[in-house]
Structures are given as structure tokens and as C-alpha cells.
Design an enzyme around this catalytic site. Structure first.
Site, PDB file in Angstrom:
ATOM      1  N   SER A   8       0.814  -1.213   0.000  1.00  0.00           N
ATOM      2  CA  SER A   8       0.000   0.000   0.000  1.00  0.00           C
ATOM      3  C   SER A   8       0.849   1.266   0.000  1.00  0.00           C
ATOM      4  CB  SER A   8      -0.931   0.000   1.218  1.00  0.00           C
ATOM      5  OG  SER A   8      -0.177  -0.025   2.407  1.00  0.00           O
ATOM      6  N   ASP A  12      -1.562   9.463   6.032  1.00  0.00           N
ATOM      7  CA  ASP A  12      -2.330   9.594   7.274  1.00  0.00           C
ATOM      8  C   ASP A  12      -2.534  11.076   7.528  1.00  0.00           C
ATOM      9  OD1 ASP A  12      -1.986   6.904   7.473  1.00  0.00           O
ATOM     10  OD2 ASP A  12      -0.523   6.979   9.101  1.00  0.00           O
ATOM     11  N   SER A  36     -19.026  18.407  14.083  1.00  0.00           N
ATOM     12  CA  SER A  36     -17.801  18.868  13.444  1.00  0.00           C
ATOM     13  C   SER A  36     -16.886  19.343  14.565  1.00  0.00           C
ATOM     14  CB  SER A  36     -18.130  20.011  12.488  1.00  0.00           C
ATOM     15  OG  SER A  36     -16.944  20.610  12.048  1.00  0.00           O
ATOM     16  N   ASN A  52       6.599   2.553   2.726  1.00  0.00           N
ATOM     17  CA  ASN A  52       7.551   2.592   3.850  1.00  0.00           C
ATOM     18  C   ASN A  52       8.753   1.673   3.605  1.00  0.00           C
ATOM     19  OD1 ASN A  52       5.978   4.353   5.340  1.00  0.00           O
ATOM     20  ND2 ASN A  52       5.025   2.743   6.574  1.00  0.00           N
ATOM     21  N   PHE A 102      -5.922   7.613   5.531  1.00  0.00           N
ATOM     22  CA  PHE A 102      -6.390   7.360   6.890  1.00  0.00           C
ATOM     23  C   PHE A 102      -6.540   8.714   7.548  1.00  0.00           C
ATOM     24  CE2 PHE A 102      -5.166   6.614  11.414  1.00  0.00           C
ATOM     25  CZ  PHE A 102      -6.184   5.742  11.764  1.00  0.00           C
ATOM     26  N   GLN A 168      -0.692  -6.755   9.292  1.00  0.00           N
ATOM     27  CA  GLN A 168      -2.022  -6.479   9.858  1.00  0.00           C
ATOM     28  C   GLN A 168      -3.161  -7.070   9.047  1.00  0.00           C
ATOM     29  OE1 GLN A 168       0.134  -4.144   8.778  1.00  0.00           O
ATOM     30  NE2 GLN A 168      -0.881  -2.460   7.704  1.00  0.00           N
ATOM     31  N   ASN A 191       5.305 -10.355  13.114  1.00  0.00           N
ATOM     32  CA  ASN A 191       5.714 -10.162  14.500  1.00  0.00           C
ATOM     33  C   ASN A 191       5.178 -11.354  15.299  1.00  0.00           C
ATOM     34  OD1 ASN A 191       3.004  -9.660  15.079  1.00  0.00           O
ATOM     35  ND2 ASN A 191       3.236  -7.438  15.164  1.00  0.00           N
ATOM     36  N   GLY A 252       8.212  -2.166  11.884  1.00  0.00           N
ATOM     37  CA  GLY A 252       8.184  -3.431  11.139  1.00  0.00           C
ATOM     38  C   GLY A 252       8.619  -3.214   9.689  1.00  0.00           C
ATOM     39  N   ASP A 253       8.101  -2.180   9.080  1.00  0.00           N
ATOM     40  CA  ASP A 253       8.453  -1.894   7.679  1.00  0.00           C
ATOM     41  C   ASP A 253       9.938  -1.539   7.552  1.00  0.00           C
ATOM     42  OD1 ASP A 253       5.797  -2.268   7.018  1.00  0.00           O
ATOM     43  OD2 ASP A 253       5.296  -0.136   7.071  1.00  0.00           O
TER      44      ASP A 253
HETATM   45  N1  LIG Z   1      11.492  -0.065  21.273  1.00  0.00           N
HETATM   46  C1  LIG Z   1      12.338  -0.590  20.390  1.00  0.00           C
HETATM   47  N2  LIG Z   1      13.662  -0.383  20.506  1.00  0.00           N
HETATM   48  C2  LIG Z   1      14.549  -0.875  19.619  1.00  0.00           C
HETATM   49  N3  LIG Z   1      14.189  -1.590  18.545  1.00  0.00           N
HETATM   50  C3  LIG Z   1      12.873  -1.835  18.362  1.00  0.00           C
HETATM   51  C4  LIG Z   1      11.882  -1.348  19.261  1.00  0.00           C
HETATM   52  N4  LIG Z   1      10.667  -1.738  18.797  1.00  0.00           N
HETATM   53  C5  LIG Z   1      10.912  -2.436  17.668  1.00  0.00           C
HETATM   54  N5  LIG Z   1      12.234  -2.513  17.391  1.00  0.00           N
HETATM   55  C6  LIG Z   1      12.885  -3.195  16.257  1.00  0.00           C
HETATM   56  O1  LIG Z   1      11.983  -3.317  15.195  1.00  0.00           O
HETATM   57  C7  LIG Z   1      11.735  -4.701  14.897  1.00  0.00           C
HETATM   58  C8  LIG Z   1      10.289  -4.870  14.523  1.00  0.00           C
HETATM   59  O2  LIG Z   1       9.499  -4.516  15.642  1.00  0.00           O
HETATM   60  P1  LIG Z   1       8.070  -5.174  15.971  1.00  0.00           P
HETATM   61  O3  LIG Z   1       8.245  -6.621  16.265  1.00  0.00           O
HETATM   62  O4  LIG Z   1       7.444  -4.322  17.010  1.00  0.00           O
HETATM   63  O5  LIG Z   1       7.340  -5.006  14.566  1.00  0.00           O
HETATM   64  P2  LIG Z   1       5.779  -4.788  14.265  1.00  0.00           P
HETATM   65  O6  LIG Z   1       4.979  -5.322  15.408  1.00  0.00           O
HETATM   66  O7  LIG Z   1       5.548  -5.360  12.934  1.00  0.00           O
HETATM   67  O8  LIG Z   1       5.670  -3.200  14.234  1.00  0.00           O
HETATM   68  P3  LIG Z   1       4.674  -2.257  13.427  1.00  0.00           P
HETATM   69  O9  LIG Z   1       3.689  -3.137  12.740  1.00  0.00           O
HETATM   70  O10 LIG Z   1       4.096  -1.384  14.493  1.00  0.00           O
HETATM   71  O11 LIG Z   1       5.540  -1.525  12.501  1.00  0.00           O
HETATM   72  C9  LIG Z   1      12.166  -5.446  16.141  1.00  0.00           C
HETATM   73  O12 LIG Z   1      12.563  -6.765  15.826  1.00  0.00           O
HETATM   74  C10 LIG Z   1      13.315  -4.592  16.676  1.00  0.00           C
HETATM   75  O13 LIG Z   1      14.519  -4.900  16.024  1.00  0.00           O
HETATM   76 MG   LIG Z   2       3.962  -4.852  11.618  1.00  0.00          MG
END
Ligand SMILES: Nc1ncnc2c1ncn2[C@@H]1O[C@H](COP(=O)(O)OP(=O)(O)OP(=O)(O)O)[C@@H](O)[C@H]1O
Ligand SMILES: [Mg+2]
Length: 321
Positions: A8, A12, A36, A52, A102, A168, A191, A252-253
Site C-alpha cells: 500500500s 495519514d 464537526s 515505507n 487514513f 495487519q 511479528n 516493522g516496515d
Molecule cells: N522499542 C524498540 N527499541 C529498539 N528496537 C525496536 C523497538 N521496537 C521495535 N524494534 C525493532 O523493530 C523490529 C520490529 O518490531 P516489531 O516486532 O514491534 O514489529 P511490528 O509489530 O511489525 O511493528 P509495526 O507493525 O508497528 O511496525 C524489532 O525486531 C526490533 O529490532
Molecule cells: Mg507490523
């Protein structure tokens, strides 16, 4: 290595309302709501998972092919992505629909009223991923579900390696759809929580998953990353500690962007996950998902600090920004 990132591309629009929604929502008037809110602030954030990931790869010096659908209102956004190294030639521009958006208003109690409009994103299902030409890997990131299934199927049929990154969208997919998305993937990213969803919805055990994907990468937020392959010991990778946790949206991205670039450079799975972790940490430390910046030297210094001098030496020849 030529990598296409299908996913996507959205923005936002985040409004701040200084009052309380609850003060305006009258229980006896809920059947004819017409409200409103006067917003005191608007933040427009570039996002969308495909954008991203492609942005992160572009910043690291790759030139990923972004594949997705937007409206004509995204010209400025596409220019931004191009300026950060993303090839947008294969982004489809809808004739009729506006880009995915969004919109969310947050009040002083952190209550939120939000709307997501997929808009042109639905046209992603009309994209034939084979049309991007020869690529070494296709990343199937969250997008219109029909598009995701179509891209996975197309890669499988043509023997093109692909990375399944359902994230997601797993919440809205049934077991059949998830199996169709994941089966035959070279990489599966999720995740922790999403990893469990895959098991629950497909009925697959962890072993079953490793029968149908090459490498499984599971992220655990601030606890790092685990990498699984059939018959191999699990590789555990430490996160790169954040100096300050500002806003984790988009971690995550960013992780995927770093990981995939490093795989493209021929680095090991462990090293690649470390690169991903450090890119993710840059996102944790900034507001927004495409606002982080770094120099090659700055990135390498920090990489050495967290993962050691050997790690720096392996990465340095590739990180030529
Ligand atoms: N607070 C943090 N400090 C340092 N590294 C982080 C932190 N949060 C996430 N990371 C890094 O980012 C990676 C991905 O994070 P996470 O597992 O939270 O992904 P996600 O749940 O897919 O996140 P989102 O979908 O919100 O982007 C982790 O494996 C870690 O290396
Ligand atoms: Mg994610």
C-alpha cells in the site's frame, strides 16, 4: 539484486482536537449525529507499507521497484519517494479514485474517531506483477487483499522468489487466504502476535510453516528477532537499543527494508537482521515512518557499537550512500 515491493501507498491525516468528543456526543441524540470538531493541529504523514519499505531500501542505497496503486493526488508523494531512491515506474495511477487515506482525530482524552478510505488501493488487484519484468524477489506487503493473493500466486506459478509480509491484513484473512499468501514463500515476515495468528487460522504448526516457506523471520518488538529454517538452529538477533523511544509506528516496515537490502548485498541472515534492526531503531527515534535520515558513517559507527567491528567490516563495502 532487483527487488519489487508490492504494497500500500497511503497518507495519514492526523488531527488534534483540544476538547472532548464525549462532551458533544449526547446519548439521546445518537440517531442524528452531525458533528464537526475544530482541529488545532494537522499532521500529514506519508505511509503505506509498500511505500515505507521501499523508502527504507532507497535510503540505504537500493533502487527498489514499488508496485501499488494511487490516485492522481499522490504526484507529490511519488516525487518524494523518487527523491529517496524508489523506482515508481510501476505504480499505477487511478483515473477515477483518490489515494488511500487514513484520517484520524484525537481528542484530549486520546479518544479517536478515524476513517480509512482504501480508494485507489483497490485497483492494486488489477496489477499483474509479471509486468514489472525480471526481478529476483517480490515482497508481498499489506495491500488490497486480492492484490496480495494475486501477487503470491503469480510468483509461485512463475517460480519467482517472494517474501510474504501479511502483517495487519492477517486479522481480516481466513485460513485459506493465508495459506495462499504464504505457501512457497522464500521469506515469511511477521511479528509475534501475527505468527500466532498464522498458526491459529491455518491450523499449521511451527514445523508445518517451515515445510512451506524457506526462512521465517519473527520480530519481537524491543526484544529482537528470531530466524527459523527447517532443520537449522534458531538464529536469535538482538535489537539495536533506541536512545529514545519517540514513536515506534513503522518499525516493522523499516526492519524489512534493512533486512532485504542486506540480503540483496549477499550478507548472512543474522547480519541482515542486524541491519534491519538498526534501521528500525531509527524509526523508533523519530516521529513518522519516512522521516529518519542517516549517513553511511553514522550508520556504520552505530552498527559497530551494537554488533561489533566485524559486523561493520562486512556492511561497510555495501553502504555507499
Ligand atoms: N522499542 C524498540 N527499541 C529498539 N528496537 C525496536 C523497538 N521496537 C521495535 N524494534 C525493532 O523493530 C523490529 C520490529 O518490531 P516489531 O516486532 O514491534 O514489529 P511490528 O509489530 O511489525 O511493528 P509495526 O507493525 O508497528 O511496525 C524489532 O525486531 C526490533 O529490532
Ligand atoms: Mg507490523
Amino acid at each position: 539484486m532487483r527487488i519489487a515491493v508490492a504494497g500500500s501507498i497511503a497518507t495519514d491525516h492526523l488531527f488534534t482536537f483540544e476538547g472532548r468528543f464525549a462532551d458533544s456526543l449526547l446519548a439521546e441524540q445518537l440517531s442524528n449525529v452531525s458533528l464537526s470538531f475544530l482541529a488545532s493541529d494537522l499532521k500529514v504523514r506519508r505511509g503505506g507499507t509498500g511505500a515505507n519499505i521501499a523508502f527504507g531500501m532507497g535510503v540505504l542505497g537500493h533502487s527498489p521497484l514499488l508496485v501499488g496503486a494511487v490516485g492522481k493526488d499522490s504526484a507529490e508523494y511519488l516525487t518524494w519517494l523518487q527523491e529517496h531512491g524508489v523506482d515508481t515506474t510501476h505504480v499505477r495511477v487511478s483515473d477515477t479514485l483518490a489515494s488511500a487515506r487514513f484520517t484520524c482525530t484525537t481528542d484530549q482524552d486520546h479518544a479517536q474517531i478515524a476513517t480509512f478510505f482504501p480508494g485507489a488501493m483497490v485497483e492494486a488487484a488489477e496489477i499483474d506483477i509479471a509486468g514489472v519484468g525480471e526481478v529476483d524477489l517480490v515482497v508481498v506487503a499489506p495491500d488490497d487483499p486480492g492484490a496480495m493473493l494475486r501477487h503470491s500466486a503469480s510468483c509461485r506459478e512463475r517460480g519467482v522468489p517472494f517474501a510474504a509480509d501479511p502483517s495487519q491484513q492477517l486479522a481480516f484473512m481466513d485460513g485459506d487466504a493465508i495459506r495462499g499468501l504464504v505457501e512457497g514463500a522464500t521469506y515469511l515476515f511477521t511479528n509475534d502476535y501475527e505468527a500466532k495468528l498464522v498458526h491459529e487460522k491455518t491450523g499449521w504448526s511451527a514445523d508445518d510453516v517451515l515445510d512451506v516457506v524457506g526462512t521465517r523471520i519473527t520480530t519481537h518488538g524491543a526484544d529482537g528477532i528470531s530466524i527459523f529454517q527447517k532443520g537449522q538452529p534458531v538464529i536469535e538477533v538482538a535489537p539495536a537499543p533506541a536512545r529514545e523511544v519517540v514513536e515506534p509506528t513503522g518499525v516493522g516496515d523499516a526492519f524489512r527494508a534493512g533486512f532485504l537490502c542486506a540480503i540483496g548485498w549477499g550478507l548472512s541472515l543474522e547480519r541482515s537482521a542486524q541491519v534491519g534492526a538498526l534501521v528500525a531503531t531509527h524509526v523508533v527515534e523519530t516521529i513518522g515512518t519516512q522521516e529518519y535520515t542517516f549517513t553511511a558513517d553514522g550508520f556504520l559507527d552505530r552498527f559497530a557499537e551494537v554488533y561489533g567491528e566485524d559486523a561493520r567490516a562486512e556492511l561497510a563495502p555495501h553502504l555507499t550512500l
